[in-house]
Design a protein around this motif. Sequence first.
Motif, PDB file in Angstrom:
ATOM      1  N   PHE A 403     -36.853  25.588  16.855  1.00  0.00           N
ATOM      2  CA  PHE A 403     -35.447  25.209  17.011  1.00  0.00           C
ATOM      3  C   PHE A 403     -35.039  24.450  15.768  1.00  0.00           C
ATOM      4  O   PHE A 403     -35.873  23.927  15.040  1.00  0.00           O
ATOM      5  CB  PHE A 403     -35.224  24.346  18.261  1.00  0.00           C
ATOM      6  N   ASN A 404     -33.749  24.422  15.511  1.00  0.00           N
ATOM      7  CA  ASN A 404     -33.235  23.629  14.408  1.00  0.00           C
ATOM      8  C   ASN A 404     -31.854  23.137  14.790  1.00  0.00           C
ATOM      9  O   ASN A 404     -31.041  23.914  15.286  1.00  0.00           O
ATOM     10  CB  ASN A 404     -33.178  24.462  13.129  1.00  0.00           C
ATOM     11  N   ALA A 405     -31.594  21.859  14.593  1.00  0.00           N
ATOM     12  CA  ALA A 405     -30.310  21.266  14.961  1.00  0.00           C
ATOM     13  C   ALA A 405     -29.932  21.640  16.403  1.00  0.00           C
ATOM     14  O   ALA A 405     -28.814  22.029  16.679  1.00  0.00           O
ATOM     15  CB  ALA A 405     -29.224  21.675  13.970  1.00  0.00           C
ATOM     16  N   ARG A 406     -30.876  21.506  17.280  1.00  0.00           N
ATOM     17  CA  ARG A 406     -30.728  21.742  18.728  1.00  0.00           C
ATOM     18  C   ARG A 406     -30.365  23.194  19.068  1.00  0.00           C
ATOM     19  O   ARG A 406     -29.880  23.494  20.158  1.00  0.00           O
ATOM     20  CB  ARG A 406     -29.701  20.791  19.345  1.00  0.00           C
ATOM     21  N   ILE A 467     -35.534  20.274  23.770  1.00  0.00           N
ATOM     22  CA  ILE A 467     -34.090  20.291  23.501  1.00  0.00           C
ATOM     23  C   ILE A 467     -33.245  20.464  24.745  1.00  0.00           C
ATOM     24  O   ILE A 467     -32.044  20.263  24.692  1.00  0.00           O
ATOM     25  CB  ILE A 467     -33.713  21.369  22.468  1.00  0.00           C
TER      26      ILE A 467
ATOM     27  N   SER B  14     -28.527  16.932   9.227  1.00  0.00           N
ATOM     28  CA  SER B  14     -28.860  17.881  10.278  1.00  0.00           C
ATOM     29  C   SER B  14     -29.909  17.265  11.208  1.00  0.00           C
ATOM     30  O   SER B  14     -30.787  16.527  10.754  1.00  0.00           O
ATOM     31  CB  SER B  14     -29.416  19.151   9.631  1.00  0.00           C
ATOM     32  N   ASN B  15     -29.801  17.529  12.484  1.00  0.00           N
ATOM     33  CA  ASN B  15     -30.695  17.007  13.530  1.00  0.00           C
ATOM     34  C   ASN B  15     -30.482  15.517  13.842  1.00  0.00           C
ATOM     35  O   ASN B  15     -31.253  14.928  14.578  1.00  0.00           O
ATOM     36  CB  ASN B  15     -32.181  17.230  13.200  1.00  0.00           C
ATOM     37  N   VAL B  36     -23.267  21.734  18.319  1.00  0.00           N
ATOM     38  CA  VAL B  36     -23.709  22.477  19.516  1.00  0.00           C
ATOM     39  C   VAL B  36     -22.832  22.101  20.717  1.00  0.00           C
ATOM     40  O   VAL B  36     -23.297  22.067  21.850  1.00  0.00           O
ATOM     41  CB  VAL B  36     -25.210  22.242  19.825  1.00  0.00           C
ATOM     42  N   PHE B  40     -24.346  22.161  24.365  1.00  0.00           N
ATOM     43  CA  PHE B  40     -24.936  20.883  24.765  1.00  0.00           C
ATOM     44  C   PHE B  40     -23.927  19.735  24.835  1.00  0.00           C
ATOM     45  O   PHE B  40     -24.325  18.583  24.988  1.00  0.00           O
ATOM     46  CB  PHE B  40     -26.067  20.496  23.799  1.00  0.00           C
ATOM     47  N   LYS B  67     -24.986  16.379  14.701  1.00  0.00           N
ATOM     48  CA  LYS B  67     -25.460  17.506  13.896  1.00  0.00           C
ATOM     49  C   LYS B  67     -26.694  18.135  14.527  1.00  0.00           C
ATOM     50  O   LYS B  67     -27.634  18.530  13.840  1.00  0.00           O
ATOM     51  CB  LYS B  67     -25.778  17.020  12.470  1.00  0.00           C
ATOM     52  N   GLY B  68     -26.722  18.141  15.843  1.00  0.00           N
ATOM     53  CA  GLY B  68     -27.833  18.793  16.529  1.00  0.00           C
ATOM     54  C   GLY B  68     -28.978  17.857  16.873  1.00  0.00           C
ATOM     55  O   GLY B  68     -30.141  18.272  16.927  1.00  0.00           O
ATOM     56  N   LEU B  70     -31.522  15.580  19.094  1.00  0.00           N
ATOM     57  CA  LEU B  70     -32.122  15.701  20.424  1.00  0.00           C
ATOM     58  C   LEU B  70     -31.859  14.412  21.206  1.00  0.00           C
ATOM     59  O   LEU B  70     -31.474  13.386  20.643  1.00  0.00           O
ATOM     60  CB  LEU B  70     -33.621  15.971  20.311  1.00  0.00           C
TER      61      LEU B  70
END
Lengths: 503, 89
Positions: A403-406, A467, B14-15, B36, B40, B67-68, B70
């Motif tokens: 996965f990347n950036a959710r 995630i 990112s992330n 997302v 999400f 930016k994604g 968790l």
Amino acid sequence: MEINGYKKEFELYSYGHGNKKQKKVQTTKKNSSLYKIKKSVSDLLDEINIQDGMTLSFHHHLRNGDYVLNMVIEEIAKRNIKDICLFTSSIFPCHEPLVEHIKKGTVTQIYAAYISGPVANAINNGLLQKPVIMHTHGGRPRIIESGEVTIDVSFIAVPTCDQKGNINGSIGKSACGSLGYAYTDAYYGKHTVVITDNLVDKLDEIHIEGQFIDSIITIDSIGDASKIVSGTTKITQNPIGLKIARLTTEVIKHSGYFRDGFSFQTGAGGTSLAVADYLKALMLQEKIKGSFASGGITGYLVDMHEKGLFEKLYDVQCFDLEAIRSIRENPNHIPISASKYANINDDCIVSDLDFVILGATEIDLDFNVNVTTTSIGEIMGGSGGHSDTAFGAKVTIIVSQLFNARIPVIKDKVICKTTPGETVDVLVTERGIAVNPKRSDLIEKLEKTNLPLMTIEELKNISDQLIGVPQDISFTNDLIGVVEYRDGTVIDFLYKRNENEEK
Amino acid sequence: MELLKPSKAGTYESNDIYIMLFPGQGKTSIELESVVFDTFGSQIKSVIQDVLEEYGIQNVMVKAVDKGALDFTIRARMITAIIRGASNE
């Protein structure tokens, strides 16, 4: 079911397809006129009597630097021509002006193997009157030869052309190297037009012969050289990408197909290039030499060729300046047509591939792969040669972060099936490797190693735990696209997103 | 805990997620921008809401640019922003 503007009779894809042979339409074109040179696109459009509803073809070798498609469509729009079908090999962000021509109904249908940027967004928003047909690089020549689509005028942007219409893509200020996607257009266009910014008296090396060319137009510049090719393509610096590449190279090594004479294809993405780089070290270390590498060619493959690691390079498209230099200099760096590359009705190169390394936006529990849409179902990409090479290669390896950036790569079901799971053999992620259960031979070999083998369900569980499970995306019943497999069967449909969703 | 001043935590990488807290708004609201959002968005909002409740924070406007990230990253950035906003230094 009838689809506006699409062939009346079509079959849906089912397991086992992909080998069906069709009869070729033979072309007998031989234009030896000495008066091919025309003053301008406008003059030419008068001469050929351009009309509503015609099909025009373009290739994408000038990639995101292309000026030619926009220029021609602009001229056509000025004449108030409507209902044009664009039979392109790919569409890039530089083709943004097309969006206006789509809105006004100048262009109502598009065929392409790959679409990104504003034109993709316009299609996602339902602006194109007829559904887009997403074919494959090998499917495109098949569609033309089989007569499913007849090209009224082929417009071929060419870096260098001589007075007779002989073409070479590797020289000139707009050099792009191989012109693989243009051959079939030249052979089968009812009228074939070359648009060039470098007209010479005589060519020593010819990619496409002048007998297929009807008109030649010279313009100042066919494209922005800095966007036609990357200066250099580089391997990833991301440690996760490098780990995936390292694992992939181990899979290749232990697959049973890594031996003298093996063949290989990889893309120009950072992780794919890293695989080529690790593979080079492995080939030197094990003293293994390959027969050929194919596809889009990069400096990494050129380096391997020049070090004697791959005897030949079969090149449908050059990705960087090194590849263009090499195709000019190295006799065994051979330009090939898209038909020779991947057409099921041709004796195609992809059928001789041992390994292909490919990416994925999504892969599902049946190993079906989506590279056509984003993970929320918007067109942004397309097969290109993805499903062609996956079908042909003995070992098809998908490389991706789990996965990347959710955004997870593994889904219960892909939103769009670009490449069928029965042609996909291995998924390599940073957290584990899943082999398609139907490849018991590969599983048996890889089980003898200490590689982290898992089922694809186990990999998906890891991803879901980290995630969470994404909410489903909903779609309307408005058909915006048809995804055509390489044999012409319909493998999936694309629908417009449901905009009433709560944001 | 009580927020004494506006605060922020996180990055636009990112992330990751960038959290901004603006206290004294009369009510609690969450403004979320996310790469997302479609898949999400509600999950991210509920993590933010949970952390606010755990720390007894009310009357705050949360602005989040995601930016994604968790869930554990979102929690960590929220807690850091709260502790920064609750300090007088």
